[in-house]
Design an enzyme around this catalytic site. Structure first.
Site, PDB file in Angstrom:
ATOM      1  N   CYS A   2       0.844  -1.191   0.000  1.00 59.73           N
ATOM      2  CA  CYS A   2       0.000   0.000   0.000  1.00 59.73           C
ATOM      3  C   CYS A   2       0.884   1.248   0.000  1.00 59.73           C
ATOM      4  O   CYS A   2       1.952   1.266   0.598  1.00 59.73           O
ATOM      5  CB  CYS A   2      -0.940   0.093   1.187  1.00 59.73           C
ATOM      6  SG  CYS A   2      -2.022  -1.319   1.363  1.00 59.73           S
ATOM      7  N   ARG A  27       3.423   0.007  -5.113  1.00 61.38           N
ATOM      8  CA  ARG A  27       3.240  -0.633  -3.802  1.00 61.38           C
ATOM      9  C   ARG A  27       1.916  -1.384  -3.694  1.00 61.38           C
ATOM     10  O   ARG A  27       1.654  -2.058  -2.702  1.00 61.38           O
ATOM     11  CB  ARG A  27       3.320   0.417  -2.692  1.00 61.38           C
ATOM     12  CG  ARG A  27       4.611   1.184  -2.672  1.00 61.38           C
ATOM     13  CD  ARG A  27       4.608   2.207  -1.569  1.00 61.38           C
ATOM     14  NE  ARG A  27       4.526   1.570  -0.280  1.00 61.38           N
ATOM     15  CZ  ARG A  27       5.557   1.141   0.428  1.00 61.38           C
ATOM     16  NH1 ARG A  27       6.771   1.289  -0.036  1.00 61.38           N
ATOM     17  NH2 ARG A  27       5.390   0.572   1.595  1.00 61.38           N
ATOM     18  N   TRP A  75      -2.914  -2.545  -1.687  1.00 58.86           N
ATOM     19  CA  TRP A  75      -2.666  -3.950  -2.007  1.00 58.86           C
ATOM     20  C   TRP A  75      -3.498  -4.731  -0.993  1.00 58.86           C
ATOM     21  O   TRP A  75      -3.237  -4.672   0.216  1.00 58.86           O
ATOM     22  CB  TRP A  75      -1.183  -4.280  -1.861  1.00 58.86           C
ATOM     23  CG  TRP A  75      -0.851  -5.661  -2.330  1.00 58.86           C
ATOM     24  CD1 TRP A  75      -0.694  -6.072  -3.620  1.00 58.86           C
ATOM     25  CD2 TRP A  75      -0.650  -6.815  -1.522  1.00 58.86           C
ATOM     26  NE1 TRP A  75      -0.408  -7.413  -3.651  1.00 58.86           N
ATOM     27  CE2 TRP A  75      -0.369  -7.899  -2.388  1.00 58.86           C
ATOM     28  CE3 TRP A  75      -0.681  -7.056  -0.141  1.00 58.86           C
ATOM     29  CZ2 TRP A  75      -0.111  -9.185  -1.924  1.00 58.86           C
ATOM     30  CZ3 TRP A  75      -0.438  -8.337   0.316  1.00 58.86           C
ATOM     31  CH2 TRP A  75      -0.154  -9.388  -0.571  1.00 58.86           C
ATOM     32  N   ASN A 101      -1.592   1.329   6.058  1.00 62.50           N
ATOM     33  CA  ASN A 101      -0.749   0.339   5.374  1.00 62.50           C
ATOM     34  C   ASN A 101      -0.289  -0.646   6.440  1.00 62.50           C
ATOM     35  O   ASN A 101       0.203  -0.235   7.486  1.00 62.50           O
ATOM     36  CB  ASN A 101       0.459   1.057   4.761  1.00 62.50           C
ATOM     37  CG  ASN A 101       1.523   0.096   4.259  1.00 62.50           C
ATOM     38  OD1 ASN A 101       1.224  -1.055   3.961  1.00 62.50           O
ATOM     39  ND2 ASN A 101       2.756   0.563   4.176  1.00 62.50           N
ATOM     40  N   GLY A 102      -0.485  -1.936   6.204  1.00 62.82           N
ATOM     41  CA  GLY A 102      -0.048  -2.945   7.169  1.00 62.82           C
ATOM     42  C   GLY A 102      -1.185  -3.892   7.497  1.00 62.82           C
ATOM     43  O   GLY A 102      -2.163  -3.998   6.751  1.00 62.82           O
ATOM     44  N   GLU A 484      15.819 -17.586 -11.143  1.00 64.48           N
ATOM     45  CA  GLU A 484      15.471 -16.172 -11.346  1.00 64.48           C
ATOM     46  C   GLU A 484      14.839 -15.970 -12.726  1.00 64.48           C
ATOM     47  O   GLU A 484      13.860 -15.221 -12.870  1.00 64.48           O
ATOM     48  CB  GLU A 484      16.740 -15.312 -11.169  1.00 64.48           C
ATOM     49  CG  GLU A 484      16.579 -13.831 -11.468  1.00 64.48           C
ATOM     50  CD  GLU A 484      15.573 -13.102 -10.599  1.00 64.48           C
ATOM     51  OE1 GLU A 484      14.979 -13.709  -9.688  1.00 64.48           O
ATOM     52  OE2 GLU A 484      15.338 -11.906 -10.868  1.00 64.48           O
ATOM     53  N   LYS A 488      11.032 -14.472 -13.168  1.00 60.53           N
ATOM     54  CA  LYS A 488      10.719 -13.288 -13.978  1.00 60.53           C
ATOM     55  C   LYS A 488       9.575 -13.607 -14.929  1.00 60.53           C
ATOM     56  O   LYS A 488       8.654 -12.818 -15.106  1.00 60.53           O
ATOM     57  CB  LYS A 488      11.927 -12.802 -14.786  1.00 60.53           C
ATOM     58  CG  LYS A 488      13.069 -12.190 -14.006  1.00 60.53           C
ATOM     59  CD  LYS A 488      12.775 -10.815 -13.428  1.00 60.53           C
ATOM     60  CE  LYS A 488      12.216 -10.885 -12.050  1.00 60.53           C
ATOM     61  NZ  LYS A 488      13.071 -10.712 -10.916  1.00 60.53           N
ATOM     62  N   GLU A 491       6.171 -14.083 -13.047  1.00 59.03           N
ATOM     63  CA  GLU A 491       5.526 -12.935 -12.426  1.00 59.03           C
ATOM     64  C   GLU A 491       5.036 -11.885 -13.410  1.00 59.03           C
ATOM     65  O   GLU A 491       4.058 -11.199 -13.126  1.00 59.03           O
ATOM     66  CB  GLU A 491       6.401 -12.303 -11.339  1.00 59.03           C
ATOM     67  CG  GLU A 491       7.661 -11.664 -11.823  1.00 59.03           C
ATOM     68  CD  GLU A 491       8.481 -11.076 -10.678  1.00 59.03           C
ATOM     69  OE1 GLU A 491       7.913 -10.633  -9.685  1.00 59.03           O
ATOM     70  OE2 GLU A 491       9.716 -11.059 -10.814  1.00 59.03           O
ATOM     71  N   HIS A 507      15.889 -36.989 -12.035  1.00 58.56           N
ATOM     72  CA  HIS A 507      15.268 -37.588 -10.854  1.00 58.56           C
ATOM     73  C   HIS A 507      13.764 -37.317 -10.806  1.00 58.56           C
ATOM     74  O   HIS A 507      13.136 -37.470  -9.766  1.00 58.56           O
ATOM     75  CB  HIS A 507      15.969 -37.088  -9.589  1.00 58.56           C
ATOM     76  CG  HIS A 507      17.414 -37.483  -9.563  1.00 58.56           C
ATOM     77  ND1 HIS A 507      17.833 -38.783  -9.365  1.00 58.56           N
ATOM     78  CD2 HIS A 507      18.545 -36.765  -9.806  1.00 58.56           C
ATOM     79  CE1 HIS A 507      19.155 -38.838  -9.443  1.00 58.56           C
ATOM     80  NE2 HIS A 507      19.606 -37.619  -9.716  1.00 58.56           N
ATOM     81  N   LYS A 609       5.287  -4.010  -5.084  1.00 55.62           N
ATOM     82  CA  LYS A 609       6.745  -3.899  -5.078  1.00 55.62           C
ATOM     83  C   LYS A 609       7.344  -4.239  -3.723  1.00 55.62           C
ATOM     84  O   LYS A 609       8.380  -4.868  -3.632  1.00 55.62           O
ATOM     85  CB  LYS A 609       7.132  -2.470  -5.477  1.00 55.62           C
ATOM     86  CG  LYS A 609       8.620  -2.222  -5.562  1.00 55.62           C
ATOM     87  CD  LYS A 609       9.224  -2.954  -6.725  1.00 55.62           C
ATOM     88  CE  LYS A 609      10.719  -2.793  -6.809  1.00 55.62           C
ATOM     89  NZ  LYS A 609      11.326  -3.860  -7.616  1.00 55.62           N
TER      90      LYS A 609
HETATM   91  C1  F6R Z   1      10.625 -10.504  -7.907  1.00 61.61           C
HETATM   92  C2  F6R Z   1      10.674  -9.603  -6.778  1.00 61.61           C
HETATM   93  C3  F6R Z   1      10.426 -10.144  -5.420  1.00 61.61           C
HETATM   94  C4  F6R Z   1      11.356  -9.452  -4.399  1.00 61.61           C
HETATM   95  C5  F6R Z   1      10.985  -9.889  -2.977  1.00 61.61           C
HETATM   96  C6  F6R Z   1      11.906  -9.281  -1.944  1.00 61.61           C
HETATM   97  O1  F6R Z   1      10.935  -9.847  -9.086  1.00 61.61           O
HETATM   98  O2  F6R Z   1      10.884  -8.433  -6.940  1.00 61.61           O
HETATM   99  O3  F6R Z   1      10.569 -11.529  -5.378  1.00 61.61           O
HETATM  100  O4  F6R Z   1      12.674  -9.783  -4.698  1.00 61.61           O
HETATM  101  O5  F6R Z   1       9.670  -9.517  -2.701  1.00 61.61           O
HETATM  102  O6  F6R Z   1      11.852  -7.894  -1.994  1.00 61.61           O
HETATM  103  P1  F6R Z   1      12.957  -7.012  -1.302  1.00 61.61           P
HETATM  104  O7  F6R Z   1      14.228  -7.227  -2.027  1.00 61.61           O
HETATM  105  O8  F6R Z   1      12.457  -5.605  -1.402  1.00 61.61           O
HETATM  106  O9  F6R Z   1      13.048  -7.480   0.131  1.00 61.61           O
END
Ligand code: F6R
Length: 614
Positions: A2, A27, A75, A101-102, A484, A488, A491, A507, A609
């Site tokens: 949020c 956010r 969010w 927020n929270g 990774e 990507k 998501e 396996h 984010k």
């Molecule tokens: C994926 C992504 C998330 C963050 C994760 C941790 O692209 O961005 O998996 O890496 O939420 O976020 P931070 O690094 O802000 O703790």
């Protein structure tokens, strides 16, 4: 999660708040809303969905001009993404508007009590409880600051609350526990926001609020107190990002721009960390050399992409320091009673520095008297503030929800930490450290070369936009790269994608392989061990079963050609540093494929984010 904005001053509160929300939309974007005070009236507008929906609502149903307002982009946690559940929430008597927020953990009990007294709720959120409680307090005749103190002390959990009182149009009051909040200090105006991006257009002077603090802003003053009512010490700082850095600069997506910023971000993260004699200097590590020599175990804790950076780090740190290193998902760490003691070094990795699971891991580690080093991209965020030391990655603001330059700079910061430990503990000779540092300094150029030659990846993304599933395989540091690459794609492209250790396929997972299944293979450089040849065998195994193989291999690796449908060439680098060049084409593949599919690359569905709830 949020985003929150509050404003008090001579400008139009509507435009400051809405523009601020737009910059905080990363956010969360399940709903957005605004409340302003104008001529003794409280007016709110809120809409489910992105800010664009709120814009449309404000066009058809304008809100009065005002110099005081609060806003929220959500969010969803408690209650679906509906208009009713959107913030601001207004107290039953119509006097208080509040954004949150929270997560308020004791909201159900509090709500029950209020309902037993006849109060009617209009949403399913935990947040509305805070608005109603504040309304009840103000009805007793206390002021907004005092009321906020009482409410903050009644709630459990994580919260940033920002509120206005219809009967007091010269004040915005906020409380902060476990969720971020910064004050923007202007002249004759002041701002509140979850992140400085919301107000850097107007002021670069900021105050980071501490844990359990209440802030009151008027036009000319900022007063901060603790939840106990004592005067709080504040830490003003100057924001050195500029607005252009937080904007797209001609790219279609922040994500694409941030991928292209990686050479610079790596260079910035290395900057100033090498002494003239070639040794490493990490001045920011306020842990003594003796304490670092006593470390018997390293535990890296992080979430998502940052966790994969930690997986890369494990290979490098163990190799360079010979200290046992574990990597753990932050949401698992605290709940499994990990074995840590004062000789354990806990390293947390977080781009935002606000990820709730990682923050809780920091607190848990410190309770066990372990030393905690944070690797973080956000100056003054909660995780670095609560850690013993911090190594900042200097990636600049990362706005795209999918982390890209965040990842590469986290990997670089981990390398720096590993080399520094090796230097302090004498497990590597100065000459060896200088060699790796020299290689590291060539990485910006090498990542740039990958970007310059990226076209085949973009073509491939066009070709594959209708495939239902993609696999990624790798060994050693290529394994986290595979994970990774898959993350990507999941998501932002909503495709089924999995990353596997290449040797593990046989396996079980190799049963998934059928003719035409695209498999990306990260091939390690040819070295003294047999890693390279083992991966070649793994390519043959999947190729024999009809997989379409996209092979990432270094420039002169001709052995891969007979088994590759497509070869993407990587610059020659030492094995441990290969993730820095091998991840980039996978980021671009995901970005392009999501673009082809017409998805919102920067704000993928269901995500935010910064995950500030556990
Ligand atoms: C994926 C992504 C998330 C963050 C994760 C941790 O692209 O961005 O998996 O890496 O939420 O976020 P931070 O690094 O802000 O703790």
């Amino acid at each position: 999660m949020c985003g929150i904005v509050g404003y008090l001053g001579p400008r139009s509160a509507q435009s400051v708040v809405i523009e601020g929300l737009r910059r905080l939309e990363y956010r969360g974007y399940d709903s957005a809303g605004i409340a302003v005070l104008s001529d003794g009236e409280l007016a709110t507008r809120k809409k489910a969905g992105k800010i664009a929906n709120l814009d449309a609502e404000l066009l058809s149903n304008p809100i009065p001009e005002a110099g005081i307002g609060i806003g929220h982009t959500r969010w969803a946690t408690h209650g679906g993404p509906t208009d009713q559940n959107a913030h601001p929430h207004v107290s039953a008597d119509g006097r208080v508007a509040l954004v949150h927020n929270g997560i308020i953990e004791n909201f159900a009990q509090l709500r029950q009590k209020l309902e037993a007294r006849g109060m009617e709720f209009t949403s399913e959120t935990d947040s509305e409880v805070a608005a109603q409680l504040l309304g009840v307090e103000l009805a007793k005749g206390v002021g907004l600051v005092e009321g906020m103190h009482t409410v903050a002390n009644t709630l459990n959990g994580a919260f940033t609350l920002v509120a206005v009182d219809r009967d007091d149009p010269d004040r915005v009051v906020a409380a902060r526990r476990n969720s971020p909040l910064v004050v923007g200090v202007g002249e004759g105006e002041n701002f509140l926001a979850s992140d400085v991006a919301a107000f850097i257009e107007f002021t670069r002077e900021a105050i980071e609020l501490g844990q359990d603090q209440i802030v009151e802003i008027t036009r000319d003053a900022v007063v901060v107190t603790t939840f106990d009512g004592a005067e709080a010490e504040v830490r003003p700082y100057h924001v050195d990002w500029d607005l252009a850095a937080a904007e797209k600069g001609g790219y279609d997506w922040f994500m694409r721009k941030e991928i292209y910023e990686q050479p610079q971000a790596i260079a910035d993260t290395l900057l100033g960390r090498i002494a003239p004699d070639g040794s490493l200097q990490l001045d920011e590590i306020h842990i003594t050399d003796n304490e670092l020599r006593r470390v018997t175990k390293i535990v890296i804790v992080a979430c998502g992409t940052a966790f994969y950076a930690g997986m890369v780090a494990k290979y490098a740190i163990e190799h360079w320091t010979r200290i046992a290193c574990e990597v753990e998902i932050a949401s698992e760490f605290r709940y499994r009673d990990p074995i840590i003691d004062p000789n354990t070094l806990v390293v947390t990795i977080s781009q935002s520095g606000e990820t709730a699971d990682t923050l809780m891991a920091v607190r848990h580690a410190r309770e066990q008297h372990a030393k905690v080093i944070a690797i973080c991209n956000t100056n003054g965020a909660t995780i670095p503030r609560e850690s013993d030391a911090v190594i900042y990655t200097h990636a600049g603001p990362e706005i795209g929800v999918a982390s890209t330059k965040g990842f590469l700079t986290q990997v670089v910061a981990c390398y720096l930490l590993g080399l520094y430990l090796a230097q302090v503990r004498g497990t590597k000779f100065g000459e060896e450290i200088r060699e790796v540092m020299h290689e590291l300094q060539t990485m910006p150029e090498k990542v740039q070369r990958v970007l310059d030659d990226i076209q085949p990846m973009l073509d491939l993304a066009q070709e594959f936009s209708e495939r239902p599933s993609v696999l990624f395989i790798g060994r050693h540091v290529g394994f986290p790269v595979a994970l990774e690459g898959a993350l990507k794609l999941k998501e932002i492209s909503y495709l089924h994608a999995e990353g596997f250790p290449a040797g593990e396929l046989k396996h079980g997972a190799i049963a998934l392989v059928e003719p035409g299944l695209p498999i990306f293979v990260v091939v390690p450089p040819k070295g003294r061990d047999q890693l390279h040849d083992k991966v070649i065998s793994n390519i043959q195994e999947v190729r024999a079963r009809g997989a379409y193989t996209i092979v990432l291999a270094e420039d002169d690796d001709l052995e891969v050609e007979p088994y590759s449908d497509v070869v993407f060439r990587l610059p020659k680098v030492p094995t441990l540093l290969q993730p820095l060049v091998a991840t980039v084409p996978l980021q671009m593949f995901a970005c392009e494929l999501a673009t082809q599919k017409g998805y919102d690359v920067d704000q993928p569905r269901n995500l935010a984010k910064s995950v500030t709830v556990e």
